[in-house]
Design an enzyme around this catalytic site. Structure first.
Site, short mmCIF file in Angstrom:
data_model
loop_
_atom_site.label_atom_id
_atom_site.label_comp_id
_atom_site.label_asym_id
_atom_site.label_seq_id
_atom_site.Cartn_x
_atom_site.Cartn_y
_atom_site.Cartn_z
N CYS A 115 0.81 -1.22 0.00
CA CYS A 115 0.00 0.00 0.00
C CYS A 115 0.85 1.27 0.00
O CYS A 115 0.36 2.35 -0.34
CB CYS A 115 -0.94 0.00 1.20
SG CYS A 115 -2.09 -1.37 1.17
N HIS A 249 -3.48 7.63 1.57
CA HIS A 249 -3.82 6.26 1.18
C HIS A 249 -5.22 5.97 1.71
O HIS A 249 -5.56 6.33 2.84
CB HIS A 249 -2.80 5.30 1.78
CG HIS A 249 -3.18 3.86 1.62
ND1 HIS A 249 -3.57 3.33 0.40
CD2 HIS A 249 -3.24 2.83 2.51
CE1 HIS A 249 -3.84 2.05 0.55
NE2 HIS A 249 -3.65 1.72 1.83
N ASN A 279 -9.87 0.02 -0.60
CA ASN A 279 -8.40 0.09 -0.52
C ASN A 279 -7.82 -0.56 -1.78
O ASN A 279 -7.89 -1.78 -1.93
CB ASN A 279 -7.94 -0.63 0.75
CG ASN A 279 -6.44 -0.58 0.94
OD1 ASN A 279 -5.70 -0.20 0.03
ND2 ASN A 279 -5.97 -0.97 2.11
O1 UT7 Z 1 -3.71 -0.61 3.53
C1 UT7 Z 1 -2.91 -1.44 4.29
C2 UT7 Z 1 -3.04 -1.13 5.71
N1 UT7 Z 1 -4.28 -1.66 6.23
C3 UT7 Z 1 -4.99 -0.93 7.04
O2 UT7 Z 1 -4.68 0.21 7.27
C4 UT7 Z 1 -6.16 -1.60 7.72
C5 UT7 Z 1 -6.21 -1.12 9.14
N2 UT7 Z 1 -7.28 -1.75 9.91
C6 UT7 Z 1 -8.58 -1.47 9.73
O3 UT7 Z 1 -8.95 -0.72 8.84
C7 UT7 Z 1 -9.58 -2.04 10.71
O4 UT7 Z 1 -8.86 -2.65 11.76
C8 UT7 Z 1 -10.55 -3.07 10.08
C9 UT7 Z 1 -11.55 -2.35 9.21
C10 UT7 Z 1 -9.78 -4.10 9.27
C11 UT7 Z 1 -11.34 -3.80 11.17
O5 UT7 Z 1 -11.99 -2.86 12.02
P1 UT7 Z 1 -11.89 -3.00 13.61
O6 UT7 Z 1 -12.73 -1.94 14.16
O7 UT7 Z 1 -10.43 -2.99 13.95
O8 UT7 Z 1 -12.57 -4.39 13.87
P2 UT7 Z 1 -11.94 -5.72 14.50
O9 UT7 Z 1 -10.98 -6.36 13.55
O10 UT7 Z 1 -11.46 -5.44 15.89
O11 UT7 Z 1 -13.25 -6.65 14.58
C12 UT7 Z 1 -14.37 -6.28 15.38
C13 UT7 Z 1 -15.46 -7.31 15.16
C14 UT7 Z 1 -15.02 -8.76 15.34
O12 UT7 Z 1 -16.05 -9.45 15.99
P3 UT7 Z 1 -15.97 -9.75 17.58
O13 UT7 Z 1 -14.73 -10.55 17.77
O14 UT7 Z 1 -15.91 -8.40 18.25
O15 UT7 Z 1 -17.25 -10.49 17.84
C15 UT7 Z 1 -14.90 -9.27 13.94
O16 UT7 Z 1 -15.10 -10.66 13.85
O17 UT7 Z 1 -16.01 -7.23 13.83
C16 UT7 Z 1 -16.02 -8.54 13.25
N3 UT7 Z 1 -15.84 -8.41 11.82
C17 UT7 Z 1 -16.85 -8.26 10.95
N4 UT7 Z 1 -18.19 -8.21 11.12
C18 UT7 Z 1 -18.95 -8.04 10.02
C19 UT7 Z 1 -14.67 -8.37 11.13
N5 UT7 Z 1 -14.91 -8.21 9.82
C20 UT7 Z 1 -16.26 -8.13 9.68
C21 UT7 Z 1 -17.10 -7.96 8.57
N6 UT7 Z 1 -18.43 -7.90 8.78
N7 UT7 Z 1 -16.63 -7.81 7.31
#
Ligand code: UT7
Length: 327
Positions: A115, A249, A279
């Site tokens: 990225c 980005h 992204n």
């Molecule tokens: O470009 C390269 C660099 N990459 C980035 O900059 C990405 C950086 N990270 C992010 O953008 C965020 O961390 C994400 C969008 C990937 C995830 O958001 P988050 O607020 O950090 O969520 P999380 O990973 O902590 O997950 C929270 C919950 C989990 O459920 P539980 O364990 O709380 O029950 C996940 O299983 O959301 C759940 N979850 C989803 N639910 C519905 C994860 N993906 C999904 C989904 N739909 N697609």
């Protein structure tokens, strides 16, 4: 930096026709529009058609950038394609493009910094032009990131899209303090395991899929990006008040908003395309730049800040006075 300037004189972009909405995704993976919008700001992404290659998108973006300033492939001395999703393991996508564009005098190679690939490629092209190795460069970010996704893994497959963006850089001895004003790059390979692809030619026979601990990457993002931006501002002898636009980005609207707050920029000075493009890895900055130049927001002579972070971890920031002095 020396008196020589490396101007950014044009931009072009290409997005595949096929659009996948959040609703489309929720038909085959356990997710929903509300979660994706709230956590990422994404509503849709573009996805390559069967047989549509990274080089096809890169070529369309490059041709648009060339046409906008009346140049041809033959006018280009250097082509760098930032991509993690090349057509083939080798030759490089850039070499293929060099032939397709008729850029017979150009040296061409790919750069892989996921990225952050576009800011890495800009830095390399800037250094090469500045040191006299050519007058004009095409720097392209192009990705078919959909090819690296595990479509059963809801934590990654909802986040990415495909596309390409291209800029033209031109060495100029007279346009003092225009063009690329500073560029900062960083790498910390200790964080490899929070964002990687579980495949590749030397480690496995398969191409592999993106694996990410998103919340861990998230925690690094704003802190590392804002510190790189501070370094870029200091290196350019500028302050935030000199910055007209942030073109970040496009990984997550919350990271983009976090950067806006850190930099204390007005909301309307930040270009946001993550809602429509998702992204697109190395393509996301030139795609966003193309939108904001195309709709007239970014004007000739304005100072634009880029920043990006990706798997590695790799990250960086660039400051550019866009365009060229008017005669
Ligand atoms: O470009 C390269 C660099 N990459 C980035 O900059 C990405 C950086 N990270 C992010 O953008 C965020 O961390 C994400 C969008 C990937 C995830 O958001 P988050 O607020 O950090 O969520 P999380 O990973 O902590 O997950 C929270 C919950 C989990 O459920 P539980 O364990 O709380 O029950 C996940 O299983 O959301 C759940 N979850 C989803 N639910 C519905 C994860 N993906 C999904 C989904 N739909 N697609």
């Amino acid at each position: 930096m020396s008196d020589i300037s490396v101007l950014m004189t044009s931009v072009g972009a290409y997005l595949p026709k096929k659009i996948l909405t959040n609703e489309d995704l929720s038909a085959f993976v356990d997710t929903d529009d509300e979660w994706i919008r709230q956590r990422t700001g994404i509503t849709q992404r573009h996805i390559v058609a069967d047989g549509e290659l990274t080089s096809d998108m890169a070529r369309e973006a490059a041709l648009q950038a060339l046409q906008r300033v009346g140049l041809d492939g033959v006018d280009i001395d250097l082509i760098i394609v930032a991509t993690t999703t090349p057509d083939d393991t080798f030759p490089s996508t850039a070499a293929k493009l060099q032939h397709q564009l008729g850029a017979v005098y150009a040296v061409a190679f790919d750069v892989q910094a996921v990225c952050a690939g576009f800011v890495y490629a800009l830095d390399i092209a800037d250094a090469m032009l500045r040191s006299g190795r050519g007058k004009r460069a095409l720097v392209i970010g192009a990705e078919s990131f959909s090819k690296l996704l595990d479509w059963q893994d809801r934590s990654t497959c909802v986040l990415f899209g495909d596309g390409a963006g291209a800029v033209i850089l031109e060495r100029d001895e007279y346009a003092v303090e225009w063009g690329i004003r500073s560029s900062i790059l960083h790498t910390d390979g200790a964080h490899r395991d929070i964002l990687y692809v579980d495949g590749g030619p030397s480690s496995s026979s398969a191409v592999g899929h993106v694996r990410m601990e998103g919340n861990k990457v998230f925690r690094h993002a704003v802190e590392k990006l804002s510190s790189a931006m501070d370094e870029a501002l200091a290196a350019a002898n500028m302050t935030v008040s000199d910055v007209d636009w942030l073109v970040p980005h496009q990984a997550n609207i919350r990271i983009i908003d976090g950067m806006q707050k850190k930099m204390q920029l007005p909301t309307d000075r930040v270009v946001r395309t993550v809602d429509k493009h998702a992204n697109t890895s190395a393509a996301s900055i030139p795609l966003a730049l193309s939108v904001a130049v195309g709709d007239g927001r970014i004007k000739n002579g304005e100072v634009v800040a880029f920043e990006a972070i990706g798997g590695g971890l790799v990250w960086g920031a660039t400051l550019v006075k866009y365009g060229r002095p008017q005669k």
